[in-house]
Design a protein around this motif. Structure first.
Motif, short mmCIF file in Angstrom:
data_model
loop_
_atom_site.label_atom_id
_atom_site.label_comp_id
_atom_site.label_asym_id
_atom_site.label_seq_id
_atom_site.Cartn_x
_atom_site.Cartn_y
_atom_site.Cartn_z
N PRO A 13 -10.28 -20.61 -1.47
CA PRO A 13 -8.94 -21.74 -1.71
C PRO A 13 -9.50 -22.59 -0.37
O PRO A 13 -10.09 -22.88 0.25
CB PRO A 13 -8.19 -21.08 -0.93
CG PRO A 13 -8.43 -19.37 -0.96
CD PRO A 13 -9.39 -19.90 -0.59
N ASP A 14 -8.60 -23.95 -1.32
CA ASP A 14 -9.06 -25.08 -0.53
C ASP A 14 -8.64 -25.34 0.90
O ASP A 14 -9.23 -25.97 1.73
CB ASP A 14 -8.41 -26.20 -1.81
CG ASP A 14 -8.70 -26.87 -3.05
OD1 ASP A 14 -9.87 -26.11 -2.72
OD2 ASP A 14 -8.07 -26.96 -3.58
N ARG A 15 -7.54 -24.43 1.27
CA ARG A 15 -7.19 -24.69 2.44
C ARG A 15 -8.01 -23.66 3.66
O ARG A 15 -8.07 -23.82 4.57
CB ARG A 15 -6.28 -24.05 2.62
CG ARG A 15 -5.66 -22.89 2.78
CD ARG A 15 -4.18 -22.55 2.67
NE ARG A 15 -4.09 -21.00 2.41
CZ ARG A 15 -4.12 -20.38 0.97
NH1 ARG A 15 -3.84 -21.08 0.57
NH2 ARG A 15 -4.08 -19.16 0.99
N THR A 16 -9.30 -23.13 3.44
CA THR A 16 -9.91 -22.43 4.11
C THR A 16 -10.53 -23.17 4.87
O THR A 16 -11.51 -23.74 4.78
CB THR A 16 -10.93 -21.30 3.08
OG1 THR A 16 -10.50 -20.52 2.03
CG2 THR A 16 -12.16 -20.48 3.71
N HIS A 20 -13.61 -19.09 9.24
CA HIS A 20 -12.74 -18.09 7.92
C HIS A 20 -13.89 -17.44 7.06
O HIS A 20 -13.87 -16.54 7.10
CB HIS A 20 -11.32 -17.98 7.63
CG HIS A 20 -10.27 -18.43 8.21
ND1 HIS A 20 -9.10 -19.22 9.24
CD2 HIS A 20 -10.82 -17.60 9.94
CE1 HIS A 20 -8.68 -19.05 9.89
NE2 HIS A 20 -8.89 -17.71 10.54
N PHE A 21 -14.24 -19.44 6.58
CA PHE A 21 -15.52 -18.72 5.57
C PHE A 21 -16.57 -17.93 6.44
O PHE A 21 -17.73 -16.82 5.96
CB PHE A 21 -15.75 -20.02 5.08
CG PHE A 21 -16.93 -19.67 3.66
CD1 PHE A 21 -17.06 -19.81 2.64
CD2 PHE A 21 -17.80 -20.10 4.33
CE1 PHE A 21 -18.41 -19.53 1.73
CE2 PHE A 21 -18.97 -20.01 3.93
CZ PHE A 21 -18.95 -19.99 2.35
N LEU A 22 -16.69 -17.98 7.77
CA LEU A 22 -18.14 -17.79 8.34
C LEU A 22 -18.08 -15.78 9.04
O LEU A 22 -18.79 -15.19 8.40
CB LEU A 22 -18.54 -18.48 9.94
CG LEU A 22 -18.60 -19.64 9.36
CD1 LEU A 22 -18.97 -20.61 10.75
CD2 LEU A 22 -20.70 -19.16 8.63
N ARG A 23 -17.35 -15.53 9.17
CA ARG A 23 -16.75 -14.50 9.05
C ARG A 23 -16.25 -13.43 8.18
O ARG A 23 -16.37 -12.61 8.03
CB ARG A 23 -15.26 -15.02 10.56
CG ARG A 23 -15.50 -15.30 12.21
CD ARG A 23 -14.27 -15.23 12.91
NE ARG A 23 -13.57 -13.52 12.65
CZ ARG A 23 -14.44 -12.85 13.85
NH1 ARG A 23 -15.14 -13.28 14.86
NH2 ARG A 23 -13.67 -11.94 13.84
N THR A 56 -12.00 -26.53 12.92
CA THR A 56 -11.53 -27.65 13.19
C THR A 56 -11.86 -28.24 10.99
O THR A 56 -11.98 -29.67 11.26
CB THR A 56 -12.20 -29.18 13.89
OG1 THR A 56 -12.93 -28.68 13.53
CG2 THR A 56 -11.45 -28.46 15.04
N LEU A 57 -12.71 -27.54 10.97
CA LEU A 57 -13.44 -27.44 9.03
C LEU A 57 -13.07 -27.50 8.48
O LEU A 57 -12.88 -25.74 8.52
CB LEU A 57 -15.13 -27.81 9.49
CG LEU A 57 -15.42 -29.10 10.53
CD1 LEU A 57 -16.93 -28.75 10.73
CD2 LEU A 57 -15.51 -30.39 9.88
N LEU A 58 -12.89 -27.62 7.08
CA LEU A 58 -12.88 -26.98 5.81
C LEU A 58 -13.82 -26.81 5.85
O LEU A 58 -14.82 -26.88 5.78
CB LEU A 58 -12.52 -27.58 4.69
CG LEU A 58 -10.90 -28.08 5.03
CD1 LEU A 58 -10.26 -29.39 3.95
CD2 LEU A 58 -9.74 -27.28 5.27
N ALA A 59 -13.98 -25.22 5.03
CA ALA A 59 -15.36 -24.72 4.55
C ALA A 59 -16.07 -25.60 3.67
O ALA A 59 -17.21 -26.23 3.66
CB ALA A 59 -15.20 -23.37 3.84
N ALA A 60 -14.80 -26.51 2.66
CA ALA A 60 -15.49 -26.73 2.26
C ALA A 60 -16.72 -28.48 2.53
O ALA A 60 -17.41 -28.87 1.91
CB ALA A 60 -14.52 -27.22 1.03
#
Ligand code: FES
Ligand code: FES
Length: 152
Positions: A13-16, A20-23, A56-60
């Motif tokens: 999702p855009d807000r990821t 959270h992506f890494l974990r 503070t960063l989005l995964a995107a």
């Protein structure tokens, strides 16, 4: 993105958030979530070689870029990174929750300033909080790592 030298791809999702992506997607749980509000530094990773707070960063925003987490610091043979060795030798951790972020911030600091003064180390790590207040040994560890680089 590249994470610790390997390609990692996922639809999220855009807000990821990157942390959270890494974990959750990459399974790299060494990057911690302490505050989720950019205050504590427990989520610090390297993005294209510079430390960032991954909450503070989005995964995107890391799309196509290179991320290094605490799991990527030791070499393939399991030899610890000099900053990790220094944290161990100087007892630069207590509960260890802040430690991955501290180590990543220290790696970035020493890449920018290989021979920092104690004051510069303290200033450079201002964005990383240790709830155990173990700052003295953390600073000693970073200075020791810098010294090791100078003599090696
Ligand atoms: S979890 Fe990112 S700064 Fe605290
Ligand atoms: S060692 Fe416990 S928060 Fe830093």
């Amino acid at each position: 993105m590249t994470v610790n030298g390997s390609q990692v791809a996922a639809e999220v999702p855009d807000r990821t958030l990157l942390v959270h992506f890494l974990r959750e997607q990459a399974g790299l749980t060494g990057t911690n979530v302490g505050c989720d509000t950019s205050s504590c530094g427990a989520c610090t990773v390297l993005l294209d070689g510079r430390s960032v707070k991954s909450c503070t960063l989005l995964a995107a925003q890391a799309d196509g870029r290179s991320v290094v987490t605490i799991e990527g610091l030791a070499d393939g043979a399991g030899e610890l990174h000099p900053v990790q060795r220094a944290f161990r030798a100087e007892h630069g951790l207590q509960c260890g929750f802040c430690t991955p972020g501290m180590v990543m911030a220290a790696v970035s600091l020493l890449a920018e300033n290989p021979a920092p003064t104690e004051e510069e180390v303290r200033t450079g790590l201002e964005g990383n909080l240790c709830r155990c207040t173990g700052y003295h040994n953390i600073v000693r560890a970073v200075l020791a790592a810098a010294g090791e680089r100078e003599t090696s």
